[in-house]
Motif scaffolding. Structure first.
Motif, PDB file in Angstrom:
ATOM      1  N   GLY A 149       0.842  -1.191   0.000  1.00  0.00           N
ATOM      2  CA  GLY A 149       0.000   0.000   0.000  1.00  0.00           C
ATOM      3  C   GLY A 149       0.877   1.240   0.000  1.00  0.00           C
ATOM      4  O   GLY A 149       1.851   1.309   0.754  1.00  0.00           O
ATOM      5  N   ILE A 150       0.562   2.200  -0.855  1.00  0.00           N
ATOM      6  CA  ILE A 150       1.352   3.427  -0.958  1.00  0.00           C
ATOM      7  C   ILE A 150       0.477   4.626  -0.603  1.00  0.00           C
ATOM      8  O   ILE A 150      -0.615   4.788  -1.158  1.00  0.00           O
ATOM      9  CB  ILE A 150       1.929   3.591  -2.379  1.00  0.00           C
ATOM     10  CG1 ILE A 150       2.904   2.456  -2.693  1.00  0.00           C
ATOM     11  CG2 ILE A 150       2.611   4.948  -2.537  1.00  0.00           C
ATOM     12  CD1 ILE A 150       3.432   2.450  -4.126  1.00  0.00           C
ATOM     13  N   CYS A 151       0.951   5.463   0.316  1.00  0.00           N
ATOM     14  CA  CYS A 151       0.304   6.707   0.729  1.00  0.00           C
ATOM     15  C   CYS A 151      -1.129   6.434   1.207  1.00  0.00           C
ATOM     16  O   CYS A 151      -1.322   5.754   2.203  1.00  0.00           O
ATOM     17  CB  CYS A 151       0.378   7.740  -0.398  1.00  0.00           C
ATOM     18  SG  CYS A 151      -0.003   9.426   0.151  1.00  0.00           S
ATOM     19  N   GLY A 210       3.049  -1.420   3.882  1.00  0.00           N
ATOM     20  CA  GLY A 210       2.522  -0.098   3.564  1.00  0.00           C
ATOM     21  C   GLY A 210       3.605   0.944   3.756  1.00  0.00           C
ATOM     22  O   GLY A 210       4.414   0.830   4.680  1.00  0.00           O
ATOM     23  N   VAL A 211       3.647   1.922   2.868  1.00  0.00           N
ATOM     24  CA  VAL A 211       4.575   3.046   3.009  1.00  0.00           C
ATOM     25  C   VAL A 211       3.790   4.338   2.833  1.00  0.00           C
ATOM     26  O   VAL A 211       2.978   4.460   1.922  1.00  0.00           O
ATOM     27  CB  VAL A 211       5.754   2.967   2.002  1.00  0.00           C
ATOM     28  CG1 VAL A 211       6.663   1.793   2.338  1.00  0.00           C
ATOM     29  CG2 VAL A 211       5.289   2.883   0.560  1.00  0.00           C
ATOM     30  N   GLN A 212       4.035   5.288   3.732  1.00  0.00           N
ATOM     31  CA  GLN A 212       3.361   6.589   3.642  1.00  0.00           C
ATOM     32  C   GLN A 212       3.968   7.428   2.520  1.00  0.00           C
ATOM     33  O   GLN A 212       3.286   8.203   1.875  1.00  0.00           O
ATOM     34  CB  GLN A 212       3.480   7.325   4.977  1.00  0.00           C
ATOM     35  CG  GLN A 212       2.780   8.659   4.993  1.00  0.00           C
ATOM     36  CD  GLN A 212       1.280   8.529   4.777  1.00  0.00           C
ATOM     37  OE1 GLN A 212       0.584   7.934   5.580  1.00  0.00           O
ATOM     38  NE2 GLN A 212       0.788   9.069   3.671  1.00  0.00           N
ATOM     39  N   PHE A 213       5.253   7.228   2.280  1.00  0.00           N
ATOM     40  CA  PHE A 213       5.941   8.003   1.242  1.00  0.00           C
ATOM     41  C   PHE A 213       5.680   7.407  -0.137  1.00  0.00           C
ATOM     42  O   PHE A 213       5.105   6.330  -0.270  1.00  0.00           O
ATOM     43  CB  PHE A 213       7.445   8.056   1.537  1.00  0.00           C
ATOM     44  CG  PHE A 213       8.079   6.713   1.756  1.00  0.00           C
ATOM     45  CD1 PHE A 213       8.553   5.958   0.693  1.00  0.00           C
ATOM     46  CD2 PHE A 213       8.191   6.188   3.039  1.00  0.00           C
ATOM     47  CE1 PHE A 213       9.130   4.711   0.885  1.00  0.00           C
ATOM     48  CE2 PHE A 213       8.774   4.938   3.247  1.00  0.00           C
ATOM     49  CZ  PHE A 213       9.236   4.204   2.174  1.00  0.00           C
ATOM     50  N   HIS A 214       6.127   8.134  -1.153  1.00  0.00           N
ATOM     51  CA  HIS A 214       5.956   7.680  -2.537  1.00  0.00           C
ATOM     52  C   HIS A 214       7.276   7.112  -3.042  1.00  0.00           C
ATOM     53  O   HIS A 214       8.158   7.886  -3.437  1.00  0.00           O
ATOM     54  CB  HIS A 214       5.517   8.854  -3.419  1.00  0.00           C
ATOM     55  CG  HIS A 214       4.119   9.280  -3.175  1.00  0.00           C
ATOM     56  ND1 HIS A 214       3.046   8.712  -3.805  1.00  0.00           N
ATOM     57  CD2 HIS A 214       3.616  10.212  -2.324  1.00  0.00           C
ATOM     58  CE1 HIS A 214       1.932   9.275  -3.377  1.00  0.00           C
ATOM     59  NE2 HIS A 214       2.250  10.184  -2.461  1.00  0.00           N
TER      60      HIS A 214
END
Length: 193
Positions: A75-77, A171-175
């Motif tokens: 999962g991204i952002c 999951g990563v909050q950054f792009h």
């Protein structure tokens, strides 16, 4: 390798597809349940508002499909935030994959946080060959407080979980697709899981 990027109308999917191509792989943009289930890797992107994004997922049945996937999922952002239990954005119920509740940044911070920030406390295969304090690119007004699924952390007025992992879900909050060599390495690590 079959790579599916979930297409549910929530932005930034072309840039992710191009980032995957730069690594030498092809990815399909898909909202087809069978195609997504049969992929070796699934990327769940997102740029937009949590409430309307969840409505789009529910209208296509993807809200039931995603939590049942068995292959590695990234999962991204907004994609990562939707994988949490809930979000203060639009008072939204999420997919419940990560045991976390998404919060809005404090009113005294400039939001959205736009630009480069460092990641620390790196753990797990997603961050192989990535050093702590590397810079990644972020654009967000909501964040995941530190939690048990955390595998990386960032500070923006508060320490928060900038990457999560539970079982086959990441999951990563950054792009990563906009985070230069660091993001490229993280995307490569995901594809090599």
């Amino acid at each position: 390798m079959k790579i599916a990027i979930i297409d549910y109308g929530a932005g930034n999917i072309q840039s992710i597809k191009f980032a995957v191509q730069r690594l030498g792989f092809e990815a399909v943009l898909s909202s087809n349940a069978e195609e997504i289930q049969n992929a070796d890797k699934v990327i769940f992107p997102g740029v937009g508002e949590a409430g309307s994004a969840m409505r789009m997922l529910r209208s296509t049945g993807l809200d039931k499909l995603i939590p049942d996937l068995k292959q590695p999922v990234l999962g991204i952002c907004l994609g990562m935030q939707l994988m949490c239990k809930s979000s203060e954005e639009g008072n939204t119920t999420g997919l419940g994959i990560f045991d976390a509740e998404v919060k809005k940044f404090n009113a005294d911070l400039k939001v959205p946080q736009i630009g480069w920030n460092t990641i620390t406390e790196l753990r797990g295969k997603l961050f192989e060959n990535v050093s702590a304090e590397e810079y990644v690119y972020l654009v967000h007004s909501f964040y995941v407080p530190e939690c048990s699924d955390e595998i990386a952390r960032t500070n923006y007025g508060v320490d928060y979980s900038t990457a999560l992992n539970r079982d086959n879900f990441y999951g990563v909050q950054f792009h990563p697709e906009k985070s230069s060599k660091t993001g490229e390495q993280i995307l490569k690590n995901f594809l090599n899981l």
